[in-house]
Design a protein around this motif. Structure first.
Motif, PDB file in Angstrom:
ATOM      1  N   LEU A  77       0.733  -1.224  -0.038  1.00  0.00           N
ATOM      2  CA  LEU A  77       0.041  -0.101  -0.215  1.00  0.00           C
ATOM      3  C   LEU A  77       0.897   1.306   0.122  1.00  0.00           C
ATOM      4  CD1 LEU A  77      -2.913   1.380   0.359  1.00  0.00           C
ATOM      5  CD2 LEU A  77      -2.456   1.104   2.424  1.00  0.00           C
ATOM      6  N   GLY A  78       1.941   1.196   0.895  1.00  0.00           N
ATOM      7  CA  GLY A  78       2.667   2.566   1.107  1.00  0.00           C
ATOM      8  C   GLY A  78       3.543   2.797  -0.330  1.00  0.00           C
ATOM      9  N   ILE A  79       4.096   1.599  -1.119  1.00  0.00           N
ATOM     10  CA  ILE A  79       4.723   1.826  -2.428  1.00  0.00           C
ATOM     11  C   ILE A  79       3.797   2.239  -3.224  1.00  0.00           C
ATOM     12  CG2 ILE A  79       5.757   0.501  -4.297  1.00  0.00           C
ATOM     13  CD1 ILE A  79       7.167  -1.467  -1.959  1.00  0.00           C
ATOM     14  N   LEU A  80       2.675   1.745  -3.345  1.00  0.00           N
ATOM     15  CA  LEU A  80       1.409   2.358  -4.194  1.00  0.00           C
ATOM     16  C   LEU A  80       1.153   3.810  -4.087  1.00  0.00           C
ATOM     17  CD1 LEU A  80      -1.065  -0.781  -4.646  1.00  0.00           C
ATOM     18  CD2 LEU A  80       0.629   0.103  -6.494  1.00  0.00           C
ATOM     19  N   PHE A  81       1.020   4.064  -2.737  1.00  0.00           N
ATOM     20  CA  PHE A  81       0.853   5.636  -2.542  1.00  0.00           C
ATOM     21  C   PHE A  81       1.992   6.343  -2.983  1.00  0.00           C
ATOM     22  CE2 PHE A  81      -2.546   5.033   0.994  1.00  0.00           C
ATOM     23  CZ  PHE A  81      -3.341   5.222   0.148  1.00  0.00           C
ATOM     24  N   VAL A  82       3.218   6.057  -2.715  1.00  0.00           N
ATOM     25  CA  VAL A  82       4.301   6.790  -3.271  1.00  0.00           C
ATOM     26  C   VAL A  82       4.538   6.831  -4.729  1.00  0.00           C
ATOM     27  CG1 VAL A  82       6.819   6.728  -3.298  1.00  0.00           C
ATOM     28  CG2 VAL A  82       5.732   6.254  -1.044  1.00  0.00           C
ATOM     29  N   VAL A  83       4.242   5.743  -5.470  1.00  0.00           N
ATOM     30  CA  VAL A  83       4.115   5.809  -6.854  1.00  0.00           C
ATOM     31  C   VAL A  83       3.097   6.854  -7.230  1.00  0.00           C
ATOM     32  CG1 VAL A  83       3.649   4.326  -8.806  1.00  0.00           C
ATOM     33  CG2 VAL A  83       5.036   3.481  -7.242  1.00  0.00           C
ATOM     34  N   TYR A  84       2.041   6.678  -6.721  1.00  0.00           N
ATOM     35  CA  TYR A  84       0.811   7.542  -7.150  1.00  0.00           C
ATOM     36  C   TYR A  84       1.283   9.169  -6.928  1.00  0.00           C
ATOM     37  CZ  TYR A  84      -3.876   9.549  -7.482  1.00  0.00           C
ATOM     38  OH  TYR A  84      -5.081  10.278  -7.687  1.00  0.00           O
ATOM     39  N   GLY A  85       1.899   9.222  -5.587  1.00  0.00           N
ATOM     40  CA  GLY A  85       2.118  10.649  -5.439  1.00  0.00           C
ATOM     41  C   GLY A  85       3.459  10.922  -6.190  1.00  0.00           C
TER      42      GLY A  85
ATOM     43  N   ILE B 162       4.791   4.974   5.501  1.00  0.00           N
ATOM     44  CA  ILE B 162       5.349   5.121   4.175  1.00  0.00           C
ATOM     45  C   ILE B 162       5.053   6.290   3.620  1.00  0.00           C
ATOM     46  CG2 ILE B 162       6.097   3.979   2.066  1.00  0.00           C
ATOM     47  CD1 ILE B 162       5.788   1.202   3.377  1.00  0.00           C
ATOM     48  N   THR B 163       3.618   6.700   3.506  1.00  0.00           N
ATOM     49  CA  THR B 163       3.151   7.790   2.706  1.00  0.00           C
ATOM     50  C   THR B 163       3.812   9.080   3.421  1.00  0.00           C
ATOM     51  OG1 THR B 163       1.142   6.613   2.166  1.00  0.00           O
ATOM     52  CG2 THR B 163       1.190   8.972   2.022  1.00  0.00           C
ATOM     53  N   ILE B 164       3.787   8.946   4.772  1.00  0.00           N
ATOM     54  CA  ILE B 164       4.337  10.156   5.524  1.00  0.00           C
ATOM     55  C   ILE B 164       5.640  10.638   5.228  1.00  0.00           C
ATOM     56  CG2 ILE B 164       4.952  11.158   7.807  1.00  0.00           C
ATOM     57  CD1 ILE B 164       2.269   9.950   8.753  1.00  0.00           C
ATOM     58  N   VAL B 165       6.434   9.475   5.174  1.00  0.00           N
ATOM     59  CA  VAL B 165       8.048   9.565   4.642  1.00  0.00           C
ATOM     60  C   VAL B 165       8.075  10.353   3.412  1.00  0.00           C
ATOM     61  CG1 VAL B 165      10.085   8.449   4.197  1.00  0.00           C
ATOM     62  CG2 VAL B 165       8.584   7.666   6.156  1.00  0.00           C
ATOM     63  N   TRP B 166       7.424   9.689   2.305  1.00  0.00           N
ATOM     64  CA  TRP B 166       7.403  10.450   1.183  1.00  0.00           C
ATOM     65  C   TRP B 166       6.670  11.677   1.122  1.00  0.00           C
ATOM     66  CZ3 TRP B 166       8.417  11.424  -3.573  1.00  0.00           C
ATOM     67  CH2 TRP B 166       7.662  12.151  -4.394  1.00  0.00           C
ATOM     68  N   ASN B 167       5.759  12.026   1.718  1.00  0.00           N
ATOM     69  CA  ASN B 167       5.217  13.571   1.742  1.00  0.00           C
ATOM     70  C   ASN B 167       6.426  14.305   2.402  1.00  0.00           C
ATOM     71  OD1 ASN B 167       2.966  13.265   0.570  1.00  0.00           O
ATOM     72  ND2 ASN B 167       1.800  12.584   2.293  1.00  0.00           N
TER      73      ASN B 167
ATOM     74  N   MET C 105       7.925  17.505   0.453  1.00  0.00           N
ATOM     75  CA  MET C 105       7.828  18.792   1.041  1.00  0.00           C
ATOM     76  C   MET C 105       9.107  19.615   1.498  1.00  0.00           C
ATOM     77  SD  MET C 105       3.813  18.808   2.484  1.00  0.00           S
ATOM     78  CE  MET C 105       3.742  20.513   2.326  1.00  0.00           C
ATOM     79  N   ASN C 106      10.020  18.731   2.041  1.00  0.00           N
ATOM     80  CA  ASN C 106      11.173  19.257   2.746  1.00  0.00           C
ATOM     81  C   ASN C 106      12.266  19.256   1.789  1.00  0.00           C
ATOM     82  OD1 ASN C 106       9.753  19.964   5.184  1.00  0.00           O
ATOM     83  ND2 ASN C 106      10.043  17.981   5.707  1.00  0.00           N
ATOM     84  N   VAL C 107      12.414  18.196   0.732  1.00  0.00           N
ATOM     85  CA  VAL C 107      13.660  17.986   0.055  1.00  0.00           C
ATOM     86  C   VAL C 107      13.525  18.545  -1.261  1.00  0.00           C
ATOM     87  CG1 VAL C 107      15.567  16.487  -0.696  1.00  0.00           C
ATOM     88  CG2 VAL C 107      14.729  16.529   1.828  1.00  0.00           C
ATOM     89  N   ILE C 108      12.368  17.748  -2.001  1.00  0.00           N
ATOM     90  CA  ILE C 108      12.217  17.757  -3.536  1.00  0.00           C
ATOM     91  C   ILE C 108      11.504  19.005  -3.804  1.00  0.00           C
ATOM     92  CG2 ILE C 108      10.909  16.700  -5.370  1.00  0.00           C
ATOM     93  CD1 ILE C 108      11.156  13.959  -3.837  1.00  0.00           C
ATOM     94  N   GLU C 109      10.586  19.495  -2.988  1.00  0.00           N
ATOM     95  CA  GLU C 109       9.838  20.656  -3.348  1.00  0.00           C
ATOM     96  C   GLU C 109       9.561  21.547  -2.137  1.00  0.00           C
ATOM     97  OE1 GLU C 109       8.323  23.122  -6.082  1.00  0.00           O
ATOM     98  OE2 GLU C 109       8.656  21.076  -6.738  1.00  0.00           O
ATOM     99  N   PRO C 110      10.489  22.193  -1.676  1.00  0.00           N
ATOM    100  CA  PRO C 110      10.337  22.649  -0.269  1.00  0.00           C
ATOM    101  C   PRO C 110       9.338  23.846  -0.407  1.00  0.00           C
ATOM    102  CG  PRO C 110      12.636  23.090  -0.992  1.00  0.00           C
ATOM    103  CD  PRO C 110      11.949  22.291  -2.247  1.00  0.00           C
ATOM    104  N   ASN C 111       9.223  24.436  -1.584  1.00  0.00           N
ATOM    105  CA  ASN C 111       8.025  25.682  -1.456  1.00  0.00           C
ATOM    106  C   ASN C 111       6.748  24.987  -1.660  1.00  0.00           C
ATOM    107  OD1 ASN C 111       8.361  24.858  -4.303  1.00  0.00           O
ATOM    108  ND2 ASN C 111       8.667  27.063  -4.989  1.00  0.00           N
TER     109      ASN C 111
END
Length: 175
Positions: free
Chosen positions: A19-27, A89-94, A98-104
């Motif tokens: 589930l976490g992997i699917l949510f990350v891929v979807y994200g 897992i989704t929280i880690v992705w988010n 929000m903090n590394v990939i897209e800080p704004n």
């Protein structure tokens, strides 16, 4: 009749990670298509479908591995566990997003909300916009988003597994 014990933890981890992997891929797909801040309801429906599908499938596989037997409390443990692992897992992705990939990202979310506010009420005051900005910053803090995300996943996992477990439950004969 010999009663076998199937590991619930194994199913929780396997399908929670799925589930976490699917949510990350979807994200990632939402991010790459520039739809991360979009409020389109179809994205929520897709996410809910993934959540429901994985939880129900995880419960069904457990039932099959348990010789076709399933107690409601087992279904609840599995569903809530899958939702918890997937949520973490989704929280880690988010957080990474929000903090590394897209800080704004918070600015992008606010800009989208400000645009919607102007469309809804062209005469909105600057004070209302400032209040909205403060609320967006509070809600989009990593801690608040994590708490809301986990709480929502646990609630959804509970409801999904309660309904799925009630439908699929089959207790062993006492005799």
């Amino acid at each position: 009749m010999e009663e076998t014990t199937i590991s619930i933890k194994k199913h929780i981890l396997k399908y929670g990670i799925t589930l976490g992997i699917l949510f990350v891929v979807y994200g990632v797909i939402l991010y790459l298509t520039d739809n991360t801040t979009s409020k389109n309801q179809i994205f929520a429906v897709i996410r809910a479908t993934i959540l429901i599908g994985i939880i129900i499938y995880g419960i069904k596989v457990y039932k099959s591995a348990n010789n076709g037997f399933l107690k409601l409390n087992e279904a609840l443990k599995i569903g809530i566990g899958i939702a918890l692992v997937g949520g973490i897992i989704t929280i880690v992705w988010n957080s990474l997003l929000m903090n590394v990939i897209e800080p704004n990202m918070t600015d992008q979310i606010f800009d989208a909300q400000r645009k919607a506010m102007y469309e809804k009420d062209p005469n909105i005051s600057q004070e209302q916009i400032k209040q909205s900005r403060a609320l967006v910053e509070k809600i989009n803090s990593p801690y608040i988003m994590s708490i809301i995300g986990i709480a929502w996943n646990l609630f959804s996992g509970f409801i999904i597994s309660l309904i799925g477990g009630a439908i699929m439950q089959k207790n062993r004969d006492v005799f």
